[in-house]
Design a protein around this motif. Structure first.
Motif, short mmCIF file in Angstrom:
data_model
loop_
_atom_site.label_atom_id
_atom_site.label_comp_id
_atom_site.label_asym_id
_atom_site.label_seq_id
_atom_site.Cartn_x
_atom_site.Cartn_y
_atom_site.Cartn_z
N GLN A 132 -4.82 1.82 -0.57
CA GLN A 132 -5.44 2.08 0.73
C GLN A 132 -6.01 0.79 1.32
OE1 GLN A 132 -5.21 5.11 2.03
NE2 GLN A 132 -6.25 4.61 3.94
N SER A 133 -6.60 -0.02 0.47
CA SER A 133 -7.17 -1.29 0.94
C SER A 133 -6.09 -2.21 1.48
CB SER A 133 -7.92 -1.98 -0.20
OG SER A 133 -8.96 -1.16 -0.70
N SER A 175 -14.04 -2.03 -1.45
CA SER A 175 -12.97 -1.13 -1.02
C SER A 175 -12.05 -0.77 -2.18
CB SER A 175 -12.17 -1.78 0.12
OG SER A 175 -11.15 -0.93 0.56
N TYR A 176 -11.75 -1.75 -3.05
CA TYR A 176 -10.90 -1.46 -4.20
C TYR A 176 -11.52 -0.38 -5.09
CZ TYR A 176 -8.43 -5.82 -3.06
OH TYR A 176 -7.72 -6.81 -2.44
N PHE A 181 -11.86 3.07 -2.50
CA PHE A 181 -10.66 3.71 -1.98
C PHE A 181 -9.40 3.41 -2.79
CE2 PHE A 181 -13.43 2.65 1.70
CZ PHE A 181 -13.79 3.94 2.06
N GLY A 205 0.79 -1.22 0.00
CA GLY A 205 0.00 0.00 0.00
C GLY A 205 0.82 1.27 0.00
N LEU A 227 -3.26 -1.31 2.86
CA LEU A 227 -2.82 -0.79 4.16
C LEU A 227 -3.73 -1.29 5.28
CD1 LEU A 227 -1.83 2.92 3.37
CD2 LEU A 227 -0.33 1.13 4.25
N ILE A 228 -5.03 -1.24 5.03
CA ILE A 228 -6.00 -1.70 6.04
C ILE A 228 -5.80 -3.18 6.33
CG2 ILE A 228 -8.45 -2.03 6.52
CD1 ILE A 228 -8.98 0.45 4.76
#
Length: 412
Positions: free
Chosen positions: A375-376, A367-368, A371, A302, A378-379
């Protein structure tokens, strides 16, 4: 007897090799095929992977208990062999059904892939580990050949995909036929109705399996797996993200094939070395080490940009997976009843992964799109780090194989 053991090691290694050739040929570029050829969006692909996880969940629960009942008999492997041979036509039908109706195609494809590969690999791996304990060879050294099989098939997958995706499906069925021939060559001499410990297989009851649910150490293992199995969700649509880093999709497809092949060659080397490492640091520390490397890989994916740095983060998978697989089998052997090795692996590890995959796959797809991939990732990485850190205090340090086992019935 030693010659027979050596023969079984070679055959089981070859079975793992061609199982992964079949799996890689049909599935290594699955998300790219769904995106580029079938025309699905990331959210739709997430739904398919969620259905796949549900079907794998039921397959793993049933497969685990059945294989423990069978011991080292091959009945379940014959069923998986048939599914491997049919994998090529099944994928063609899968694509056709998706174009007619997303839900119908998802149910068929998810059911077939979950039953054949996501469930089937657990049966083959646990069968190999069981045979390895009986015959005195390291599971990781046999599993290494599975990684090599995936690498060989993936090396050509991108090129064949650019020519015609159906060529990959044809290769999968041909590999399934080789798997069938090899299975006919596997000879395991056991008295009828006995497991590898010499205990009548019928003595393994449903109550034995359900008793696992009463053990705090089983739920501690499940909690660890909940975090680490996120890597499967991470990997599902990573090829799409990677291919987008290149000027053209064709170039991205081919480069991902090369990258994945190189990664799995490194993974095979890791499988050869992992038993040595896990034997030195212990099964629990091996699990924690694998979880931390996994978290690092996802967080780094990420944060970095460009094909080169993203490729480097992807290659960390070759470090984490071998240690994780070898550690999970050794941890189960040290802390649970060995007669339930297949149930423990397929329910405690593979089945839990399927449950989390069912929940997270559609969320990851959303999420893809909402965001972005970075970013996904990283989460996901933060989630893996948190569960791995907590598992330091939950998982048990190495005991003895008999210290935590259920009472064993006397052989008759």
């Amino acid at each position: 007897m030693k010659q027979q053991h050596s023969h079984n090691y070679l055959i089981l290694s070859a079975l793992l090799f061609f199982f992964f050739v079949t799996w890689s040929s049909s599935s290594s570029l699955l998300s790219i095929w769904l995106h580029q050829e079938v025309g699905l969006k990331a959210a739709d692909t997430g739904i398919i992977f969620s259905v796949l996880s549900v079907s794998a969940l039921f397959a793993q629960v049933c497969y685990g208990f059945i294989q423990d009942k069978l011991g080292l008999r091959k009945n379940l492997l014959w069923l998986i062999t048939l599914l491997l041979i049919l994998s090529g036509p099944a994928y063609v039908l899968f694509g056709y059904l998706l174009k007619i109706n997303i839900l119908l195609g998802s149910i068929f494809g998810g059911f077939f892939i979950g039953l054949t590969f996501n469930g089937g690999i657990g049966v083959l791996e646990s069968y190999t580990e069981r045979a390895a304990r009986r015959d005195g060879f390291e599971f990781g050294r046999a599993r290494m050949w599975g990684s090599l099989g995936w690498a060989v098939a993936t090396f050509f997958a991108g090129l064949l995909f650019n020519l015609n995706p159906h060529l990959n499906f044809m290769a999968a069925s041909v590999s399934g036929l080789v798997f069938f021939w090899l299975l006919t060559r596997l000879k395991v001499s056991l008295p009828a109705g006995t497991s590898e410990q010499g205990v009548p297989a019928s003595r393994i009851s449903l109550d034995d399996a359900l008793r696992l649910l009463t053990l705090p150490r089983f739920w501690a293992l499940v909690f660890f797996v909940i975090g680490t199995c996120i890597y499967g969700v991470y990997d599902q649509q990573f090829p799409v993200y990677f291919a987008s880093q290149f000027p053209t999709l064709r170039e991205g497809n081919a480069m991902f094939g090369y990258l994945n092949s190189f990664q799995v060659f490194l993974e095979a080397a890791g499988m050869f070395c992992a038993p040595w490492l896990v034997n030195r640091i212990g099964a629990k520390n091996g699990l924690i080490f694998a979880g931390m490397v996994m978290a690092l890989r996802m967080v780094a994916s990420g944060l970095v940009e460009g094909p080169l740095l993203i490729s480097i983060t992807k290659l960390l998978h070759a470090v984490e997976l071998p240690v994780l697989l070898v550690s999970i089998f050794k941890y189960n052997s040290l802390n649970f009843d060995k007669r339930l090795s297949s149930t423990l692996y397929l329910v405690g590890f593979a089945c839990t992964s399927s449950v989390i995959g069912t929940v997270l796959s559609p969320l990851a797809g959303f999420s893809y799109e909402k965001f972005g991939f970075a970013q996904s990732y990283l989460i996901m990485g933060i989630m893996v780090f948190c569960t791995t850190f907590i598992s330091i205090f939950l998982l048990r340090s190495n005991g003895t194989p008999t210290e935590h086992s259920f009472p064993q019935p006397n052989a008759v």
